[in-house]
Structures are given as C-alpha cells and as structure tokens.
Motif scaffolding. Structure first.
Motif: not given
Length: 183
Positions: A51-54, A58-66, A143-146, A150-160
């Motif tokens: 999966i490609l993540l960025c 920018i804020e909000p959540r600067r330096e977190f992955w999405t 996972w703890k840096e997402l 909406t991103v974490s729940k989408t990814l969890k559904r993808y892999f589930a």
C-alpha cells in the motif's frame, strides 16, 4: 456567517419556512445559506500487495501517515478528485478499480471516499503536502502513526478479508459513540 453575500445585510439563524433545521437566512433578500458536509476523496493505491502511504507535511496531523486524499473541488467528480489528490500528494499515477470505502464523519461534517487503485509502476515521490511517500506491506504499516481513523479503518477492512477487497465498505465514524464508551 455574519453577512449576506448577496446584499451584505446581517444574517439571522432561524428555521426557514418549509425546512426542519436552523439555517443562516438574510431577512433583507430572503437568501438561505446551506452548510453541507465536505467531501474528501482519495485512493487506496496497491502495488504488488503493498500500500502506498504519504507522510503528511501539513496540519492537521503533520508527520503522520495517510492515504493520498484531500478535499474535492467544485467542478470535478469524486474520481477526478481522487486521482488529482493522489498525484498532488504522491506524484503517483494510478488506475481506479472500484469504490472501496465511504465513511461519514458527522462530528466534522465530512464524507471520506477511497477508491481502490492499482499503482502499476512503483513510481512516486513526495508532493508539496507530503514529507515522504512509501510502499508498505501490511506488517510494516505504521499503524500507531496513521493520521486519521478513516484511513486506519479503511486499511483494516482491506486486509481483513482478501476475498471482499472488491466490495464497497460503507460506515460511520461517530465520536459521540466513542465518547459515550469512554474511549
């Protein structure tokens, strides 16, 4: 809102005739100003099982992955917005496969839409809104840096459920339920 954008009169906040909720209304020209949810459109880009993540610059959540996503612009479709945001944030060209998730986030008046997308070539780079962009296998996702639920729940559904990856997942993220549970 304080003033009418049509005639510059001061607005009132009332329930207009024939409506069921308060709106900003101009008593001088009778213009009604509706405030509706904003749409965030993006992709869940997949390249050879990764999966490609960025990482946000920018804020909000600067330096977190999405996942690459952002606000839809007037005059574009949800698909166009998802492709544009993927290019702007990850400099990636993807092929949209199907709508993967649609998440209502009522407490911030947003709807998030993610399209499953194929990244045919591992060609990408950080755009202006990203510090870095990388491909991740499921076990390597930070996972703890997402950045957003909406991103974490989408990814969890993808892999589930790999057999349901072509299904559309529609759900809400309701903060009032989380607060009621003490989360």
């Amino acid at each position: 809102m304080k003033y009418c954008s049509h005639c510059a009169s001061e607005l009132t906040f009332i329930i207009p005739d024939g409506d069921n909720r308060p709106r900003f209304v101009c008593p001088a020209c009778n213009a009604v100003f509706y405030q509706n949810p904003r749409i965030v459109a993006g992709t869940l880009p997949v390249h050879k099982g990764q999966i490609l993540l960025c990482r946000r610059a920018i804020e909000p959540r600067r330096e977190f992955w999405t996942l690459p996503a952002g606000f839809m612009e007037n005059g574009e479709s949800t698909e166009q917005a998802a492709l544009r945001e993927t290019w702007e944030e990850a400099r990636a060209v993807v092929q949209l496969q199907s709508l993967f998730s649609m998440i209502t986030v009522p407490h911030i008046d947003q709807v998030h839409i993610f399209f499953l997308a194929e990244l045919e070539k591992a060609e990408f780079a950080a755009g202006d809104e990203s510090l870095e962009v990388a491909l991740f296998h499921e076990d390597d996702i930070p996972w703890k840096e997402l950045a957003f639920p909406t991103v974490s729940k989408t990814l969890k559904r993808y892999f589930a459920n790999p057999s349901a990856q072509q299904a559309t997942h529609v759900f809400d993220i309701d903060i009032s339920q989380a607060l009621a549970k003490g989360l």
